[in-house]
Design a protein around this motif. Sequence first.
Motif, PDB file in Angstrom:
ATOM      1  N   ARG A 167      18.112  22.398 -10.526  1.00 35.89           N
ATOM      2  CA  ARG A 167      17.089  21.685 -11.198  1.00 35.89           C
ATOM      3  C   ARG A 167      15.692  21.824 -10.307  1.00 35.89           C
ATOM      4  NH1 ARG A 167      14.903  16.746 -10.993  1.00 35.89           N
ATOM      5  NH2 ARG A 167      16.912  15.893  -9.980  1.00 35.89           N
ATOM      6  N   ILE A 168      15.713  21.481  -9.254  1.00 38.24           N
ATOM      7  CA  ILE A 168      14.572  21.669  -8.200  1.00 38.24           C
ATOM      8  C   ILE A 168      14.189  23.231  -8.255  1.00 38.24           C
ATOM      9  CG2 ILE A 168      13.291  21.097  -6.119  1.00 38.24           C
ATOM     10  CD1 ILE A 168      14.951  18.452  -6.076  1.00 38.24           C
ATOM     11  N   PRO A 169      14.921  23.946  -7.846  1.00 32.51           N
ATOM     12  CA  PRO A 169      14.689  25.327  -7.619  1.00 32.51           C
ATOM     13  C   PRO A 169      13.958  26.001  -8.981  1.00 32.51           C
ATOM     14  CG  PRO A 169      16.673  25.278  -6.544  1.00 32.51           C
ATOM     15  CD  PRO A 169      16.520  23.890  -7.239  1.00 32.51           C
ATOM     16  N   LEU A 170      14.851  25.512 -10.044  1.00 28.91           N
ATOM     17  CA  LEU A 170      14.151  26.028 -11.537  1.00 28.91           C
ATOM     18  C   LEU A 170      12.790  25.481 -11.556  1.00 28.91           C
ATOM     19  CD1 LEU A 170      16.098  27.753 -13.467  1.00 28.91           C
ATOM     20  CD2 LEU A 170      16.422  25.427 -14.645  1.00 28.91           C
ATOM     21  N   LEU A 171      12.840  24.158 -11.393  1.00 20.14           N
ATOM     22  CA  LEU A 171      11.524  23.600 -11.654  1.00 20.14           C
ATOM     23  C   LEU A 171      10.103  24.406 -10.986  1.00 20.14           C
ATOM     24  CD1 LEU A 171       9.445  21.186 -12.537  1.00 20.14           C
ATOM     25  CD2 LEU A 171      10.348  20.256 -10.341  1.00 20.14           C
ATOM     26  N   ASP A 203       5.646  28.292 -10.813  1.00 21.74           N
ATOM     27  CA  ASP A 203       5.483  29.761 -10.729  1.00 21.74           C
ATOM     28  C   ASP A 203       5.395  30.268  -9.171  1.00 21.74           C
ATOM     29  OD1 ASP A 203       5.300  32.323 -11.954  1.00 21.74           O
ATOM     30  OD2 ASP A 203       3.144  32.403 -11.844  1.00 21.74           O
ATOM     31  N   TYR A 204       6.332  29.822  -8.391  1.00 21.85           N
ATOM     32  CA  TYR A 204       6.490  30.148  -6.984  1.00 21.85           C
ATOM     33  C   TYR A 204       7.339  31.282  -6.649  1.00 21.85           C
ATOM     34  CZ  TYR A 204       4.150  25.885  -5.276  1.00 21.85           C
ATOM     35  OH  TYR A 204       3.251  24.971  -5.075  1.00 21.85           O
ATOM     36  N   SER A 205       7.050  32.173  -5.924  1.00 22.53           N
ATOM     37  CA  SER A 205       8.191  33.141  -5.598  1.00 22.53           C
ATOM     38  C   SER A 205       9.501  32.495  -4.956  1.00 22.53           C
ATOM     39  CB  SER A 205       7.442  34.209  -4.694  1.00 22.53           C
ATOM     40  OG  SER A 205       7.380  33.689  -3.296  1.00 22.53           O
ATOM     41  N   GLU A 206      10.410  33.317  -5.138  1.00 21.89           N
ATOM     42  CA  GLU A 206      11.775  33.269  -4.335  1.00 21.89           C
ATOM     43  C   GLU A 206      11.723  32.784  -3.255  1.00 21.89           C
ATOM     44  OE1 GLU A 206      14.147  36.011  -5.801  1.00 21.89           O
ATOM     45  OE2 GLU A 206      14.345  35.283  -7.852  1.00 21.89           O
ATOM     46  N   LYS A 207      10.793  33.527  -2.285  1.00 19.51           N
ATOM     47  CA  LYS A 207      10.536  33.236  -0.901  1.00 19.51           C
ATOM     48  C   LYS A 207       9.922  32.149  -0.605  1.00 19.51           C
ATOM     49  CE  LYS A 207      10.022  34.932   3.408  1.00 19.51           C
ATOM     50  NZ  LYS A 207      10.228  33.668   4.373  1.00 19.51           N
ATOM     51  N   GLU A 208       9.005  31.728  -1.346  1.00 16.69           N
ATOM     52  CA  GLU A 208       8.160  30.380  -1.097  1.00 16.69           C
ATOM     53  C   GLU A 208       9.081  29.340  -1.490  1.00 16.69           C
ATOM     54  OE1 GLU A 208       3.346  31.429  -2.445  1.00 16.69           O
ATOM     55  OE2 GLU A 208       5.139  31.311  -3.924  1.00 16.69           O
ATOM     56  N   ILE A 209       9.764  29.348  -2.286  1.00 16.20           N
ATOM     57  CA  ILE A 209      10.788  28.213  -2.844  1.00 16.20           C
ATOM     58  C   ILE A 209      11.900  28.044  -1.827  1.00 16.20           C
ATOM     59  CG2 ILE A 209      12.494  27.413  -4.377  1.00 16.20           C
ATOM     60  CD1 ILE A 209      10.878  28.980  -6.604  1.00 16.20           C
ATOM     61  N   LEU A 231      12.484  24.632   0.206  1.00 19.48           N
ATOM     62  CA  LEU A 231      13.641  23.805   0.499  1.00 19.48           C
ATOM     63  C   LEU A 231      14.512  24.280   1.742  1.00 19.48           C
ATOM     64  CD1 LEU A 231      14.474  24.586  -3.467  1.00 19.48           C
ATOM     65  CD2 LEU A 231      13.467  22.602  -2.251  1.00 19.48           C
ATOM     66  N   GLU A 232      14.077  25.249   2.655  1.00 20.04           N
ATOM     67  CA  GLU A 232      14.675  25.634   3.765  1.00 20.04           C
ATOM     68  C   GLU A 232      16.214  26.236   3.502  1.00 20.04           C
ATOM     69  OE1 GLU A 232      14.653  21.913   5.884  1.00 20.04           O
ATOM     70  OE2 GLU A 232      12.452  22.246   6.677  1.00 20.04           O
ATOM     71  N   LEU A 233      16.032  27.247   2.437  1.00 18.78           N
ATOM     72  CA  LEU A 233      17.338  27.817   2.235  1.00 18.78           C
ATOM     73  C   LEU A 233      17.128  29.366   2.389  1.00 18.78           C
ATOM     74  CD1 LEU A 233      17.548  26.297  -1.657  1.00 18.78           C
ATOM     75  CD2 LEU A 233      19.057  25.784   0.556  1.00 18.78           C
ATOM     76  N   ASN A 234      18.395  29.799   2.461  1.00 20.74           N
ATOM     77  CA  ASN A 234      18.261  31.517   2.651  1.00 20.74           C
ATOM     78  C   ASN A 234      17.790  31.899   1.256  1.00 20.74           C
ATOM     79  OD1 ASN A 234      19.918  34.123   1.948  1.00 20.74           O
ATOM     80  ND2 ASN A 234      20.150  33.844   4.183  1.00 20.74           N
ATOM     81  N   VAL A 235      16.939  33.099   0.991  1.00 21.74           N
ATOM     82  CA  VAL A 235      16.638  33.478  -0.087  1.00 21.74           C
ATOM     83  C   VAL A 235      17.878  33.829  -1.013  1.00 21.74           C
ATOM     84  CG1 VAL A 235      15.379  35.419  -1.140  1.00 21.74           C
ATOM     85  CG2 VAL A 235      14.459  34.314   0.903  1.00 21.74           C
ATOM     86  N   ASN A 236      18.974  34.332  -0.657  1.00 22.41           N
ATOM     87  CA  ASN A 236      19.961  34.695  -1.378  1.00 22.41           C
ATOM     88  C   ASN A 236      20.803  33.569  -1.800  1.00 22.41           C
ATOM     89  OD1 ASN A 236      19.943  37.501  -1.091  1.00 22.41           O
ATOM     90  ND2 ASN A 236      20.937  37.779   0.813  1.00 22.41           N
ATOM     91  N   THR A 237      20.845  32.469  -1.266  1.00 24.36           N
ATOM     92  CA  THR A 237      21.385  31.163  -1.622  1.00 24.36           C
ATOM     93  C   THR A 237      20.494  30.717  -2.588  1.00 24.36           C
ATOM     94  OG1 THR A 237      22.263  30.589   0.532  1.00 24.36           O
ATOM     95  CG2 THR A 237      22.078  28.706  -1.126  1.00 24.36           C
ATOM     96  N   LEU A 238      19.137  30.705  -2.590  1.00 23.48           N
ATOM     97  CA  LEU A 238      18.315  30.385  -3.645  1.00 23.48           C
ATOM     98  C   LEU A 238      18.446  30.950  -5.124  1.00 23.48           C
ATOM     99  CD1 LEU A 238      15.785  28.849  -4.630  1.00 23.48           C
ATOM    100  CD2 LEU A 238      14.598  30.649  -4.088  1.00 23.48           C
TER     101      LEU A 238
END
Length: 146
Positions: free
Chosen positions: A95-99, A105-111, A115-122
């Motif tokens: 839910r939070i990454p989707l939000l 409208d954040y980029s995947e890198k910013e998200i 969230l302190e995640l790897n971009v591929n995990t996100l």
Amino acid sequence: MRTAMLVTKNGEWAKDAVQETFLRVYRNCWQYDASKPFKPWFYCILLRECYRVMEREKKVVPFGEQLERIAVEPDLPDDRVDVYEAMQSLNDIYRIPLLLKYVHDYSEKEIADMLELNVNTLKSRLFKAREKMRDRLGGEPHGSEA
């Protein structure tokens, strides 16, 4: 406030998180790196405060109460309640990454950084979140024939 509401699923918790976020931003403004965008830094603090408040409260607000409040607002179209319900029914990890991606409208890198995640995990979580939303809203799988 809208983000805090969507994360915490509780108006009072959201108010607490937002208030504490503004206090922390004010107290720690010296830590902000002006060469980077402000919004991701702010939302990172907000998300941490939401998690902290939820952990402190350790209880779940019945989802029906949330929907009733939205359903009685006459200016909301009916389909928006369905999207809200579908989004609120997702686990936090989806839910939070989707939000952050589609509401803010954040980029995947910013998200990923927030969230302190790897971009591929996100990316994987966003994909699964979209699948879950499609299933909840009765959509067809991508690439299916009518």
